[in-house]
Design a protein around this motif. Structure first.
Motif, PDB file in Angstrom:
ATOM      1  N   ARG A  15      94.741  40.807  88.435  1.00  0.00           N
ATOM      2  CA  ARG A  15      95.161  40.313  89.734  1.00  0.00           C
ATOM      3  C   ARG A  15      95.118  41.354  90.850  1.00  0.00           C
ATOM      4  O   ARG A  15      95.668  41.125  91.930  1.00  0.00           O
ATOM      5  CB  ARG A  15      96.583  39.756  89.625  1.00  0.00           C
ATOM      6  N   SER A  16      94.460  42.474  90.647  1.00  0.00           N
ATOM      7  CA  SER A  16      94.285  43.461  91.708  1.00  0.00           C
ATOM      8  C   SER A  16      92.816  43.533  92.085  1.00  0.00           C
ATOM      9  O   SER A  16      91.947  43.569  91.216  1.00  0.00           O
ATOM     10  CB  SER A  16      94.763  44.848  91.260  1.00  0.00           C
ATOM     11  N   SER A  17      92.549  43.547  93.388  1.00  0.00           N
ATOM     12  CA  SER A  17      91.163  43.577  93.858  1.00  0.00           C
ATOM     13  C   SER A  17      91.092  44.372  95.151  1.00  0.00           C
ATOM     14  O   SER A  17      92.090  44.885  95.643  1.00  0.00           O
ATOM     15  CB  SER A  17      90.632  42.151  94.052  1.00  0.00           C
ATOM     16  N   ARG A  18      89.870  44.483  95.701  1.00  0.00           N
ATOM     17  CA  ARG A  18      89.652  45.187  96.968  1.00  0.00           C
ATOM     18  C   ARG A  18      89.013  44.226  97.961  1.00  0.00           C
ATOM     19  O   ARG A  18      88.278  43.320  97.580  1.00  0.00           O
ATOM     20  CB  ARG A  18      88.726  46.391  96.774  1.00  0.00           C
ATOM     21  N   THR A  19      89.280  44.491  99.234  1.00  0.00           N
ATOM     22  CA  THR A  19      88.743  43.590 100.248  1.00  0.00           C
ATOM     23  C   THR A  19      87.218  43.539 100.225  1.00  0.00           C
ATOM     24  O   THR A  19      86.612  42.527 100.565  1.00  0.00           O
ATOM     25  CB  THR A  19      89.253  44.000 101.648  1.00  0.00           C
ATOM     26  N   GLY A  20      86.572  44.620  99.788  1.00  0.00           N
ATOM     27  CA  GLY A  20      85.116  44.639  99.726  1.00  0.00           C
ATOM     28  C   GLY A  20      84.520  43.841  98.592  1.00  0.00           C
ATOM     29  O   GLY A  20      83.292  43.751  98.464  1.00  0.00           O
ATOM     30  N   ASP A  21      85.357  43.236  97.756  1.00  0.00           N
ATOM     31  CA  ASP A  21      84.849  42.435  96.639  1.00  0.00           C
ATOM     32  C   ASP A  21      84.193  41.139  97.094  1.00  0.00           C
ATOM     33  O   ASP A  21      83.492  40.490  96.311  1.00  0.00           O
ATOM     34  CB  ASP A  21      85.982  42.117  95.652  1.00  0.00           C
ATOM     35  N   TRP A  22      84.428  40.742  98.363  1.00  0.00           N
ATOM     36  CA  TRP A  22      83.837  39.509  98.883  1.00  0.00           C
ATOM     37  C   TRP A  22      83.263  39.767 100.272  1.00  0.00           C
ATOM     38  O   TRP A  22      83.828  40.517 101.049  1.00  0.00           O
ATOM     39  CB  TRP A  22      84.891  38.395  99.018  1.00  0.00           C
ATOM     40  N   GLY A 139      89.963  39.842 102.938  1.00  0.00           N
ATOM     41  CA  GLY A 139      90.491  40.351 101.682  1.00  0.00           C
ATOM     42  C   GLY A 139      91.591  39.476 101.116  1.00  0.00           C
ATOM     43  O   GLY A 139      91.631  39.179  99.913  1.00  0.00           O
ATOM     44  N   LEU A 140      92.511  39.049 101.970  1.00  0.00           N
ATOM     45  CA  LEU A 140      93.616  38.209 101.513  1.00  0.00           C
ATOM     46  C   LEU A 140      93.150  36.816 101.109  1.00  0.00           C
ATOM     47  O   LEU A 140      93.730  36.186 100.209  1.00  0.00           O
ATOM     48  CB  LEU A 140      94.671  38.105 102.613  1.00  0.00           C
ATOM     49  N   LEU A 141      92.103  36.322 101.751  1.00  0.00           N
ATOM     50  CA  LEU A 141      91.592  34.998 101.401  1.00  0.00           C
ATOM     51  C   LEU A 141      90.771  35.012 100.118  1.00  0.00           C
ATOM     52  O   LEU A 141      90.654  33.975  99.441  1.00  0.00           O
ATOM     53  CB  LEU A 141      90.733  34.456 102.539  1.00  0.00           C
ATOM     54  N   GLY A 142      90.194  36.166  99.769  1.00  0.00           N
ATOM     55  CA  GLY A 142      89.306  36.228  98.614  1.00  0.00           C
ATOM     56  C   GLY A 142      89.866  35.617  97.344  1.00  0.00           C
ATOM     57  O   GLY A 142      89.267  34.682  96.770  1.00  0.00           O
ATOM     58  N   PRO A 143      91.010  36.075  96.850  1.00  0.00           N
ATOM     59  CA  PRO A 143      91.539  35.500  95.608  1.00  0.00           C
ATOM     60  C   PRO A 143      91.890  34.017  95.728  1.00  0.00           C
ATOM     61  O   PRO A 143      91.705  33.248  94.778  1.00  0.00           O
ATOM     62  CB  PRO A 143      92.791  36.343  95.339  1.00  0.00           C
ATOM     63  N   LEU A 144      92.395  33.605  96.894  1.00  0.00           N
ATOM     64  CA  LEU A 144      92.796  32.207  97.057  1.00  0.00           C
ATOM     65  C   LEU A 144      91.603  31.266  97.066  1.00  0.00           C
ATOM     66  O   LEU A 144      91.668  30.154  96.522  1.00  0.00           O
ATOM     67  CB  LEU A 144      93.589  32.045  98.357  1.00  0.00           C
TER      68      LEU A 144
END
Length: 319
Positions: A15-22, A139-144
């Motif tokens: 559940r940890s990611s970086r904003t650059g992942d998307w 970044g915050l929208l990526g996981p959602l």
């Protein structure tokens, strides 16, 4: 080697990611008809709020973001005018659900922001950020947008304070983190549990109460852990955060509100029962005369009122 519980270690990996992942294009494709609101609570932020709104409007509005709302929290400067000129919708905090009256505090502004918007996903961004980039929002929208099992996402970042690269977040390190590790160790993996940048699904945000003051963020994490479980929560590395720092006395009041909220949750969830509830009055001393010998006693009531879940109000006449 850092030792953490197996549950926390697994959660950190999942559940940890970086904003650059998307990329923005990735998220636009994943959006699939969902709508996104950005809520910016702002009190006397005329120096920064316009640049934040402009960046979101120019980079993301109409593409990924459908609504930009600034909640003017009793500003005495030109915050509302600057935000409107930059292209945001602006509402006065007390003008939302006026039949319920108004409460002071950041949490109240956030709750009113949820009530005044309609997006399926809601992103919160503080109004005092310098060097803001829209990577915060993506970044915050990526996981959602890419994982339907994620309900709520917290941001974390480097927070410089003077010469210290991570000197910010003093209330987190001195108050919130030790208490969470003691009583809710499941939340120990959050780098910045008090971060003001986070996002959630509307049905999730409408299902939890909002503490009216600075206890709102720690209240969210505890309530969502208890109701949804740890795996419904995620965090994203947003890079760095530069903002206006509070005075030490202001941080003391903030810390007191956070502690009041946490002790309320200890009682609410049966983790600690006390015969006498904590006192709510904070005594502080302000320097008086220039020679430094006089001190003025300043009392602050730390009582932490909260707004109920918005979905509990839907059947009432609160227009």
């Amino acid at each position: 080697m850092l030792q953490v519980s197996p549950e926390i270690g697994t959660w950190l990996t999942r559940r940890s990611s970086r904003t650059g992942d998307w990329t923005t294009a990735d998220l636009v494709e994943a959006k699939r008809g969902a709508t996104v609101s950005v809520v910016i609570p702002a009190r006397n932020e005329e120096a920064t709020v316009g640049a934040i709104v402009t960046a979101i409007r120019e980079d993301l509005h109409g593409v990924l973001v459908d609504e930009i709302l600034v909640v003017d929290s009793h500003s005495t400067d030109a915050t509302a005018e600057v935000a409107a000129a930059a292209g945001a919708d602006v509402v006065a905090q007390d003008a939302v659900l006026p039949a319920l009256g108004g409460l002071p505090g950041k949490g109240e502004a956030l709750w009113k922001g949820v009530a005044a918007t309609s997006g399926d996903l809601v992103v919160f961004v503080d109004g005092d950020l310098h060097d803001f980039t829209t990577d915060y929002v993506t970044g915050l929208l990526g996981p959602l947008l890419t994982d339907p099992t994620v309900a709520y996402v917290k941001g974390f970042y480097h927070r410089p304070l003077g010469a210290e690269a991570d000197g910010g977040g003093r209330v987190t390190e001195l108050v919130a983190r030790p208490l969470l590790n003691m009583f809710w160790p499941e939340l120990a993996g959050f780098v910045q549990p008090l971060a003001g940048e986070y996002a959630g699904r509307r049905e999730v945000l409408e299902s939890i109460p909002f503490v009216a003051n600075y206890g709102v963020e720690i209240g969210h994490l505890i309530d969502l852990l208890e109701r949804r479980g740890l795996d419904a929560l995620a965090q994203v590395d947003l890079g760095h955060r530069v903002h206006r720092h509070q005075s030490t006395q202001a941080l003391g009041r903030m810390a007191g509100q956070i502690m009041q909220t946490l002790f309320d949750r200890l009682e609410r969830y049966g983790r600690l029962i006390t015969a006498t509830p904590p006192a709510t009055m904070l005594a502080q001393f302000r320097r008086g005369s220039s020679d430094g010998f006089d001190r003025e006693l300043v009392l602050t009531d730390l009582t932490s009122p909260e707004r109920p879940p918005l979905n509990s109000l839907r059947l009432r006449d609160i227009a």
